[in-house]
Design a protein around this motif. Structure first.
Motif, PDB file in Angstrom:
ATOM      1  N   GLY A   1      -6.413   7.899 -10.859  1.00  0.00           N
ATOM      2  CA  GLY A   1      -6.657   6.458 -10.804  1.00  0.00           C
ATOM      3  C   GLY A   1      -6.919   6.007  -9.380  1.00  0.00           C
ATOM      4  N   ALA A   2      -6.140   6.520  -8.453  1.00  0.00           N
ATOM      5  CA  ALA A   2      -6.274   6.128  -7.057  1.00  0.00           C
ATOM      6  C   ALA A   2      -7.627   6.547  -6.504  1.00  0.00           C
ATOM      7  CB  ALA A   2      -5.148   6.747  -6.231  1.00  0.00           C
ATOM      8  N   MET A   3      -8.081   7.733  -6.962  1.00  0.00           N
ATOM      9  CA  MET A   3      -9.379   8.218  -6.512  1.00  0.00           C
ATOM     10  C   MET A   3     -10.478   7.236  -6.927  1.00  0.00           C
ATOM     11  SD  MET A   3     -10.050  12.231  -6.996  1.00  0.00           S
ATOM     12  CE  MET A   3     -11.453  11.985  -8.093  1.00  0.00           C
ATOM     13  N   LEU A   4     -10.363   6.787  -8.181  1.00  0.00           N
ATOM     14  CA  LEU A   4     -11.367   5.860  -8.702  1.00  0.00           C
ATOM     15  C   LEU A   4     -11.264   4.491  -8.023  1.00  0.00           C
ATOM     16  CD1 LEU A   4     -10.937   6.862 -12.430  1.00  0.00           C
ATOM     17  CD2 LEU A   4     -12.994   7.246 -11.070  1.00  0.00           C
ATOM     18  N   LEU A   5     -10.069   4.185  -7.551  1.00  0.00           N
ATOM     19  CA  LEU A   5      -9.866   2.875  -6.907  1.00  0.00           C
ATOM     20  C   LEU A   5     -10.151   2.927  -5.406  1.00  0.00           C
ATOM     21  CD1 LEU A   5      -6.702   1.185  -8.430  1.00  0.00           C
ATOM     22  CD2 LEU A   5      -9.007   0.270  -8.299  1.00  0.00           C
TER      23      LEU A   5
ATOM     24  N   MET B   1      -6.467   1.333 -14.824  1.00  0.00           N
ATOM     25  CA  MET B   1      -5.729   1.647 -16.044  1.00  0.00           C
ATOM     26  C   MET B   1      -4.749   2.792 -15.782  1.00  0.00           C
ATOM     27  SD  MET B   1      -7.916   1.767 -19.499  1.00  0.00           S
ATOM     28  CE  MET B   1      -7.559   3.506 -19.802  1.00  0.00           C
ATOM     29  N   LEU B   2      -5.255   3.794 -15.065  1.00  0.00           N
ATOM     30  CA  LEU B   2      -4.420   4.958 -14.763  1.00  0.00           C
ATOM     31  C   LEU B   2      -3.303   4.593 -13.795  1.00  0.00           C
ATOM     32  CD1 LEU B   2      -7.348   7.496 -14.425  1.00  0.00           C
ATOM     33  CD2 LEU B   2      -5.596   7.541 -16.209  1.00  0.00           C
ATOM     34  N   LEU B   3      -3.547   3.577 -12.981  1.00  0.00           N
ATOM     35  CA  LEU B   3      -2.543   3.165 -11.993  1.00  0.00           C
ATOM     36  C   LEU B   3      -1.573   2.127 -12.559  1.00  0.00           C
ATOM     37  CD1 LEU B   3      -4.254   2.820  -8.514  1.00  0.00           C
ATOM     38  CD2 LEU B   3      -2.268   4.199  -9.109  1.00  0.00           C
ATOM     39  N   ARG B   4      -1.786   1.760 -13.825  1.00  0.00           N
ATOM     40  CA  ARG B   4      -0.987   0.661 -14.358  1.00  0.00           C
ATOM     41  C   ARG B   4       0.529   0.853 -14.188  1.00  0.00           C
ATOM     42  NH1 ARG B   4      -2.885  -1.391 -19.978  1.00  0.00           N
ATOM     43  NH2 ARG B   4      -4.751  -1.889 -18.777  1.00  0.00           N
ATOM     44  N   PRO B   5       1.041   2.071 -14.441  1.00  0.00           N
ATOM     45  CA  PRO B   5       2.497   2.235 -14.252  1.00  0.00           C
ATOM     46  C   PRO B   5       2.925   1.947 -12.810  1.00  0.00           C
ATOM     47  CG  PRO B   5       1.572   4.116 -15.428  1.00  0.00           C
ATOM     48  CD  PRO B   5       0.411   3.302 -14.945  1.00  0.00           C
ATOM     49  N   ALA B   6       2.087   2.335 -11.852  1.00  0.00           N
ATOM     50  CA  ALA B   6       2.433   2.081 -10.446  1.00  0.00           C
ATOM     51  C   ALA B   6       2.450   0.581 -10.164  1.00  0.00           C
ATOM     52  CB  ALA B   6       1.440   2.786  -9.521  1.00  0.00           C
TER      53      ALA B   6
ATOM     54  N   ALA C   1       0.828  -1.203   0.000  1.00  0.00           N
ATOM     55  CA  ALA C   1       0.000   0.000   0.000  1.00  0.00           C
ATOM     56  C   ALA C   1       0.868   1.261   0.000  1.00  0.00           C
ATOM     57  CB  ALA C   1      -0.930  -0.012   1.206  1.00  0.00           C
ATOM     58  N   ASP C   2       1.914   1.269   0.829  1.00  0.00           N
ATOM     59  CA  ASP C   2       2.824   2.422   0.890  1.00  0.00           C
ATOM     60  C   ASP C   2       3.497   2.653  -0.450  1.00  0.00           C
ATOM     61  OD1 ASP C   2       2.295   2.868   3.492  1.00  0.00           O
ATOM     62  OD2 ASP C   2       4.304   2.412   4.247  1.00  0.00           O
ATOM     63  N   PHE C   3       3.906   1.548  -1.051  1.00  0.00           N
ATOM     64  CA  PHE C   3       4.592   1.638  -2.327  1.00  0.00           C
ATOM     65  C   PHE C   3       3.677   2.268  -3.375  1.00  0.00           C
ATOM     66  CE2 PHE C   3       5.794   0.184  -6.468  1.00  0.00           C
ATOM     67  CZ  PHE C   3       7.161   0.292  -6.458  1.00  0.00           C
ATOM     68  N   LEU C   4       2.435   1.792  -3.443  1.00  0.00           N
ATOM     69  CA  LEU C   4       1.491   2.330  -4.428  1.00  0.00           C
ATOM     70  C   LEU C   4       1.218   3.802  -4.129  1.00  0.00           C
ATOM     71  CD1 LEU C   4      -1.026  -0.630  -4.797  1.00  0.00           C
ATOM     72  CD2 LEU C   4       0.679   0.134  -6.462  1.00  0.00           C
ATOM     73  N   LYS C   5       1.064   4.122  -2.850  1.00  0.00           N
ATOM     74  CA  LYS C   5       0.784   5.502  -2.456  1.00  0.00           C
ATOM     75  C   LYS C   5       1.897   6.433  -2.939  1.00  0.00           C
ATOM     76  CE  LYS C   5      -1.221   5.632   1.644  1.00  0.00           C
ATOM     77  NZ  LYS C   5      -1.050   5.496   3.113  1.00  0.00           N
ATOM     78  N   ARG C   6       3.141   5.990  -2.749  1.00  0.00           N
ATOM     79  CA  ARG C   6       4.275   6.817  -3.138  1.00  0.00           C
ATOM     80  C   ARG C   6       4.255   7.083  -4.649  1.00  0.00           C
ATOM     81  NH1 ARG C   6       9.834   4.160  -2.612  1.00  0.00           N
ATOM     82  NH2 ARG C   6       9.258   3.662  -0.487  1.00  0.00           N
ATOM     83  N   HIS C   7       3.951   6.040  -5.415  1.00  0.00           N
ATOM     84  CA  HIS C   7       3.883   6.220  -6.866  1.00  0.00           C
ATOM     85  C   HIS C   7       2.736   7.128  -7.271  1.00  0.00           C
ATOM     86  CE1 HIS C   7       6.799   3.646  -8.999  1.00  0.00           C
ATOM     87  NE2 HIS C   7       7.026   3.310  -7.757  1.00  0.00           N
TER      88      HIS C   7
END
Lengths: 330, 330
Positions: free
Chosen positions: A256-260, B258-263, A240-246
């Protein structure tokens, strides 16, 4: 039913503990709640509408104190005082988010063990892709004998049947490979003990199988169980931290994160310890529920629910009967 | 330099192995590569532009066979034949994605140990939020003595300094709590051994600390190391599966994904075993690299790079010197 709650144990004590007790009171108004700890401190946090008794305990055992020594020396600690309420028939269950080792030690010392049990074990709900599995032992007994692990399997089976209403739950042994030849001698001996019962024992489990949720009960020694629990919590958090940082580094990723967000929210809910409450310490003569050190008020409230359930189902009597049955079969 | 590669080991053998050897040849054309395995099978997979020698090995050790027995009985297995190439001065390194226990056993038996080492250990790169930490032992020695873990720490330190160019790397002991009082007697003894050295030893580590990347080297016994490795891989995969399942159920989440794919892609790259290649088996008299059973061609190529590096840096000589130094200090 009277439930004693350790007001001093946990990173957020006493505030989160007292708030949790207050939430539980709204859900289960017929249960009598006792707060155990330093009276003056508790009074500072308590609101007028909370109907609890305060049981004064002049000492505290901190998270880092050696369990056996502190239980012996600090006779007035909230853990000692709380567990002695059970011993003296003044409460039916005790809940603590404090020093786990001290709770295990005091419960064993003051309450004794259920006939047929040699060591108590901590049973936790382990989140998987199919809901939950049970894992025992999560850290009560870090130097067990093979027979202790068999007893853990039997106790967890009883819990699964009577509390979770799961029929003939499957049991697996956490190991570094599925094959019989894998793992230390200790586990090979445990494997042989399980094969010799009529439990629904499916053999060795690898780590990846515990997450798929294909087995109801995962048995392991307390050291390995504690490592597995904490590594999985930490790995999920690291992802989760890793994704957040990206996400923070890119506009499209932020969108994208908002939609997820609903997906992340469900994930958090699924792996959030506080959702399932405390972990029963199985094998001691009494209902003892151990909570995570970082327990929130919700976790405490849910732990109280677990305690009520365990007491009402008379789980310890069922464990005693199951162990007697197992001995007869041999 | 000549590197022998086990063509028969791993879930995707021999195709992925031979492809990996082919990739390595393009990157390091001056290294001589030897494929060890069933000649007829290898010939079916090999392309004309690949310049390798084939060393025929008539037997195979499967992933599930008991290591010691199979090494003793299957004298013509690719693992036995490959490691004997090192013993007989016909190769400088051996790489296998096959039965790990058999590789450890054959390497110990045929090559012997570096003076001062009592048991070999598998060193892996463990992905953290700050890059990588080293973890030793990931499964070579599941029933170690305290002294073995001290030797693991010293070997990993040498590897960190000479291969990863990290000065005075920090070393921690994986345990169920940071405090000295936590954990089994075995680890308390290991703790005392480390305190008695001039290594950069920082004490006990909890699981959450291994993911934060605050320590360079994580020392643990082979059983616990293997569980920690597999639990963290499986937990990360479970998180990804969980998110994927939620994503499939919602249009906005699909767009979000899709938008998060690079992460997600970076995450996968970061925790993908094949990116770092194989794990050196430290302590044996020779360069042995163990690969994940599911190794892809890229993993094999990267493992060959690790082997070249270990050989060129003469890592085993440095380990021998460091252990002599340690003995002198006592």
């Amino acid at each position: 039913m009277r439930i004693a709650v350790d007001a001093m144990g946990g990173d957020q004590a006493p505030a989160a503990i007292i708030e949790g007790v207050s939430l539980a009171q709204k859900e289960s108004p017929n249960v009598e709640l006792l707060l155990v700890g330093k009276k003056q401190v508790i009074l500072d946090y308590i609101s007028n509408d909370l109907k609890v008794s305060i049981i004064d305990a002049k000492e505290e055992i901190s998270m880092s104190e050696p369990p056996a020594v502190s239980v012996r020396k600090k006779k007035e600690s909230s853990i000692n005082v709380g567990i002695n309420l059970l011993k003296n028939g003044k409460a039916e269950a005790f809940i603590s988010a404090g020093n786990t080792g001290a709770v295990v030690c005091a419960a064993t010392l003051f309450l004794g063990l259920i006939p047929g049990v040699e060591r108590p074990g901590i049973l936790i709900l382990f989140p998987t892709l199919k809901g939950f599995s049970l894992l025992i032992d999560a850290g009560a007994n870090i130097d067990p004998k093979p027979m202790h692990l068999l007893q853990y399997g039997i106790m967890a089976k009883v819990y699964a049947e009577f509390i979770l209403k799961k029929k003939n739950p499957s049991i697996g042994l956490l190991n570094i490979g599925e094959e019989e030849t894998k793992g230390p001698e200790f586990l090979k001996e445990v494997h042989r003990l399980f094969l010799d019962t009529d439990l629904n024992y499916i053999g060795n489990l690898e780590a990846k199988q515990i997450f798929s949720g294909e087995v109801d009960i995962i048995v392991c020694d307390g050291f390995v169980g504690n490592i597995a629990l904490k590594v999985s919590e930490s790995a999920a958090m690291a992802v989760a931290d890793f994704l957040k940082r990206h996400i923070m580094n890119s506009f499209s990723a932020r969108l994208g994160a908002m939609l997820l967000r609903p997906a992340f929210y469900s994930l958090r809910k699924e792996i959030d310890y506080s959702e399932y409450g405390g972990a029963p310490l199985l094998g001691v003569n009494g209902v003892i529920i151990i909570c995570h050190g970082s327990s929130s008020s919700k976790a405490i409230k849910n732990a109280i629910k677990v305690a009520i359930n365990s007491y009402q189902q008379n789980i310890n009597r069922e464990i005693k009967l199951a162990l007697e049955q197992e001995v007869k079969l041999r």
